[in-house]
Design an enzyme around this catalytic site. Sequence first.
Site, short mmCIF file in Angstrom:
data_model
loop_
_atom_site.label_atom_id
_atom_site.label_comp_id
_atom_site.label_asym_id
_atom_site.label_seq_id
_atom_site.Cartn_x
_atom_site.Cartn_y
_atom_site.Cartn_z
CB CYS A 79 -0.98 -0.04 1.16
SG CYS A 79 -2.34 1.13 0.98
CG HIS A 171 -3.22 -3.38 3.79
ND1 HIS A 171 -2.10 -2.69 4.15
CD2 HIS A 171 -4.07 -2.47 3.26
CE1 HIS A 171 -2.26 -1.41 3.86
NE2 HIS A 171 -3.44 -1.25 3.32
CD GLU A 173 -0.38 -5.24 6.13
OE1 GLU A 173 -0.26 -5.90 5.09
OE2 GLU A 173 -0.69 -4.03 6.14
#
Lengths: 201, 292
Positions: A79, A171, A173
Amino acid sequence: MPLIGVLALQGAFREHLAALRRVGVRAMEIRRKTHIDGIDALMLPGGESTAIGKLLTEEDMFSPLLERLRGGMPVYGTCAGLILLCKTIEHSGQPRFGILDATVRRNAFGRQTDSFETRLSIPEIGKGAFPAVFIRAPAITETGPGVRVLAEIDGRAVAVRQGNALATAFHPELTKDIRLHRYFADMCRAAATPGADRANA
Amino acid sequence: MKGTIRLKTGLAEMLKGGVIMDVTTPEQAKIAEGAGACAVMALERVPADIRAQGGVARMADPTVVKGIMEAVSIPVMAKARIGHFVEARILEALGVDYIDESEVLTPADDKHHIDKRAFTVPFVCGCRDLGEALRRMAEGAAMIRTKGEPGTGNVVEAVRHCRRVMDEVRLLCALPEDEVPNFAKNCGAPLETALATRKKGRLPVVNFAAGGIATPADAAMMIHLGCDGVFVGSGIFKSGNPEKRARAIVRAVTNYKDYTMLAEISRDLGEPMSGLEIASIAPAERMQERGW
């Protein structure tokens, strides 16, 4: 085993550290210039690219990191991290490393109410669809000849690789799927192995 | 899929380690962005002015909000009155990135908060203790901030609320599971959110500090106490040199453990906002008391 530095100036760096540890690689927070020398690879987290860019400059970390990146240090940006890696940012003069030969559009999918989750096909990391979380996400609108597009949405690249640089607009994560972190860890290991070819470059 | 809880809490995760600044004009928003703010809060008057001028404080004029949204590329938040779900719907229609259901504005409902689960846009809400935080989360808040006492430039209430929340989280996590229902009942928290907190070992959403932060040292202290970032309301644009102070507070949050650097960052910032002693504010005038 290579040590991956996660830039910890602002943003979702804790989640990346946790994901890298789940993969089983060594990872540490990078907060100041003196942390840079010891690392073998860099992770640029999501956050606000303008805030992170500003802090990189103010903390005098921008030039030493750029030097390492130009020397081929593996890097993965998500991002805001993707934005920082791209050579061209539409309508913005904000700081960027620019090692990825690509043009990025910030907030390409709209504002927060347009943020979305989807299942994304990324053949490079395996067959199963990847749970991709796009939050005020950027997209790559143009790529140079050395850039491989790993995934796209409506003709816009959202995951790319150029040599030792990996970038995703979404994302990983924030999900439990660690395949992209494992893929990056493999990139780091290959780069750390003497004589290993850089077939992907 | 849009408007999922992961997208709502996810944006808050991206703001961590950052400073969210109150701004009232596009020019101020640009200064905030240039200083490294991770988001701005668009409003008509900063809390210190609301406190000084009195009267009913409401959602900002959409023209103000739109002007600020057009001026910057970082996320724009805006405040709705507690319980005022139509103000919130208007802000959502304007396309703001986060809504603060805020005690800084005059409450519109003296019993109910907004049902935030029904919205696509995420919400942040204030709290003074864990029970309040967990009630707001059960209503759908995707981010929490400790309330402090807005518009005072006095950090003592922010510290009190932050320490209280952290204390209660530690206590909750140390309890045997069969004592959690009674704990939840006593602090007015829904059982499910209390159990989720205990399982995670921390507040399940991002928690920023707010209400009285005026200096880089204040901001760094709140990060030490366990907050993920800070809101600065009146502290920047009511100070002598907003641009410099804004940059200093941003750097202080990132470098909160480096005291040599904090000493350098804190130099020559000009006049801070003039502060208020909490005891000089009648209890009925304290904004932190708003919220149920």
